[in-house]
Design an enzyme around this catalytic site. Structure first.
Site, PDB file in Angstrom:
ATOM      1  CE1 TYR A   6      -3.406  -2.663   0.973  1.00  0.00           C
ATOM      2  CE2 TYR A   6      -4.717  -0.827   1.288  1.00  0.00           C
ATOM      3  CZ  TYR A   6      -4.549  -1.955   1.091  1.00  0.00           C
ATOM      4  OH  TYR A   6      -5.912  -2.736   0.865  1.00  0.00           O
ATOM      5  CE  LYS A  35       1.515 -17.528  -2.749  1.00  0.00           C
ATOM      6  NZ  LYS A  35       0.883 -18.666  -2.837  1.00  0.00           N
ATOM      7  CG  ASP A  60      -2.207 -19.989  -1.404  1.00  0.00           C
ATOM      8  OD1 ASP A  60      -1.764 -20.205  -0.401  1.00  0.00           O
ATOM      9  OD2 ASP A  60      -1.868 -20.874  -2.404  1.00  0.00           O
ATOM     10  CG  ASP A  76      -8.590  -4.740   1.699  1.00  0.00           C
ATOM     11  OD1 ASP A  76      -9.571  -4.326   2.462  1.00  0.00           O
ATOM     12  OD2 ASP A  76      -8.340  -4.533   0.451  1.00  0.00           O
ATOM     13  CG  ASP A 124     -14.128  -7.040   1.683  1.00  0.00           C
ATOM     14  OD1 ASP A 124     -13.902  -5.986   2.886  1.00  0.00           O
ATOM     15  OD2 ASP A 124     -14.732  -6.397   0.856  1.00  0.00           O
TER      16      ASP A 124
HETATM   17  C1  IPM Z   1     -10.700  -0.895   3.785  1.00  0.00           C
HETATM   18  C2  IPM Z   1     -10.594  -0.459   2.456  1.00  0.00           C
HETATM   19  C3  IPM Z   1      -9.408   0.394   2.229  1.00  0.00           C
HETATM   20  C4  IPM Z   1      -8.244  -0.353   2.318  1.00  0.00           C
HETATM   21  C5  IPM Z   1      -9.274   1.231   0.814  1.00  0.00           C
HETATM   22  C6  IPM Z   1     -10.665   1.809   0.639  1.00  0.00           C
HETATM   23  C7  IPM Z   1      -8.090   2.065   0.757  1.00  0.00           C
HETATM   24  O1  IPM Z   1     -10.699  -1.451   1.367  1.00  0.00           O
HETATM   25  O2  IPM Z   1     -10.415  -0.284   4.689  1.00  0.00           O
HETATM   26  O3  IPM Z   1     -10.953  -2.301   3.973  1.00  0.00           O
HETATM   27  O4  IPM Z   1      -7.883  -1.025   1.294  1.00  0.00           O
HETATM   28  O5  IPM Z   1      -7.839  -0.534   3.174  1.00  0.00           O
HETATM   29 MN    MN Z   2     -11.445  -3.258   2.279  1.00  0.00          MN
END
Ligand code: IPM
Ligand code: MN
Ligand code: NAD
Length: 347
Positions: free
Chosen positions: A136, A186, A218, A242, A246
């Protein structure tokens, strides 16, 4: 105590509004608020996604409650002007390096998970995601190769101090929970990950009471779906964390349910749902506000020393779900405001 309220874009203001109502009901005058622009809203008004007044407020405040940033209309801007730079800038400028993303299934939501209920029921984990380094924040850009082709590049790196401090948060988090830490990397391919793994093993010398394991990312993605109950605490880098968070949200019912805290070394924190600005449903009253309401509970617990109030909010969320309220992401028809009402009623 002063809260910086940063609603942002898309559904950000919609979910922050509900969290604010809940905080008012639970904390009353104990908290005061200052609101500031962030993301595309700030870019449009002031030409920058993280104006200096917003950054100053975030530094001054005792805690930050953040909605979401992002706007498809801004995707063509130069990278440093895009809304997402606001959240990255806040994390970096305030040294908020430890992003805690708990994923736990409310029992009433077993049917909302993408997993079979008996698999989903076992999920109760925390992802400890590093948020100040990795690919990042490395050198990045677009360039031309010697044979005239366009090339994009982003440098991935971690230095050992960065890994030590996030590993310690991982071990401490495991110590306060089930005593198990899984470090996800990884290392079979990436030097960044090899250093990560070596350093995590070195730090583990101070935590002989914690059962440490290592998993390639993975495999971790697969195991999260196969048997999420095997995990207690996962510690991982910025990019892997990240993606895995999700995924974990969907195992626990919906991305609209997962809160997060991003802490500095002194537990000052930024609190936000893990989801984004959801442009596809913005302005329609469909957004699930519970991730943000639960983030405000984390704020009370981690940064403001108000654990009893945090407990009350979490219990009220559980009660609202038990009473059958479901936003669209959970398969129901409850609006954003009506879900806020349900939590307030439960309080
Ligand atoms: C999160 C988001 C952010 C990240 C983006 C919007 C920069 O996806 O907070 O999970 O990748 O950290
Ligand atoms: Mn995110
Ligand atoms: P997203 O999380 O905004 O949305 C993904 C999907 O989940 C969409 O279908 C959306 O409707 C749904 N969803 C998300 N939150 C929900 C909620 N509370 N209730 C109900 N449904 C919800 O991810 P995306 O679509 O990939 O990104 C949209 C924008 O948000 C992009 O600009 C992205 O960069 C940004 N983003 C910001 C943050 C942040 O501010 N921390 C996090 C992730 C994405």
């Amino acid at each position: 105590m002063l809260i910086a309220l940063l609603p942002g874009d898309g559904i950000g203001p919609e979910v922050i509004r509900e969290a604010r109502r809940v905080l008012d009901a639970v904390c009353g005058d104990a908290l005061s608020y200052e609101e500031a622009l962030v993301g595309a809203a700030a870019y449009r008004a002031e030409g920058h996604p993280l104006p200096s007044a917003t950054l100053d407020l975030a530094k001054r405040a005792d805690a930050i409650l953040f909605g979401a940033v992002g706007d498809p209309g801004c995707d063509g801007l130069a990278r440093h002007l895009r809304p997402e730079q606001a959240i990255l800038g806040l994390r970096k400028e305030l040294s908020l390096f430890a992003n805690l993303r708990p994923a736990k299934l409310f029992p009433e939501l077993a049917d909302a998970s993408a997993l079979r209920p008996e698999v989903a029921r076992a999920i109760d984990l925390v992802i400890v995601r590093e948020t100040n380094g990795d690919v990042y924040f490395g050198e990045k850009g677009m360039r031309t190769t010697p044979n005239g082709r366009r090339q994009g590049y982003d440098v991935m790196s971690y230095d050992e101090d960065e890994v030590v401090r996030i590993a310690r948060v991982g071990f401490e988090t495991a110590r306060a929970r089930g005593g198990k830490l899984c470090s996800v990397d990884k290392a079979n391919v990436l030097e960044t990950s090899q250093l990560w793994r070596d350093v995590v093993i070195e730090v583990s010398a101070d935590y002989s009471d914690i059962a440490l394991s290592h998993m390639y990312v993975d495999n971790a993605a697969m195991q999260l779906v196969r048997n999420p109950g095997q995990f207690d605490v996962i510690v991982t880098g910025n990019l892997f964390g990240d993606i895995l968070s999700d995924q974990a949200s969907m195992c626990a019912g919906s991305i609209g349910m997962l809160p997060s805290a991003t802490l500095d070394a002194a537990n000052k924190g930024l609190y936000e749902p893990i989801h984004g600005s959801a442009p596809d449903i913005a302005g329609q009253g469909k957004a699930n506000p519970l991730a943000t309401i639960l983030s405000s509970a984390m704020m009370l617990r981690y940064s403001l020393g108000m654990a009893a109030e945090a407990d009350r909010i979490e219990a009220a969320v559980a009660a609202a779900l038990a009473a059958g309220h479901r936003t669209a992401d959970l398969g129901g028809g409850t609006s954003t405001g009506a879900m806020g009402d349900a939590v307030l009623a439960a309080l």
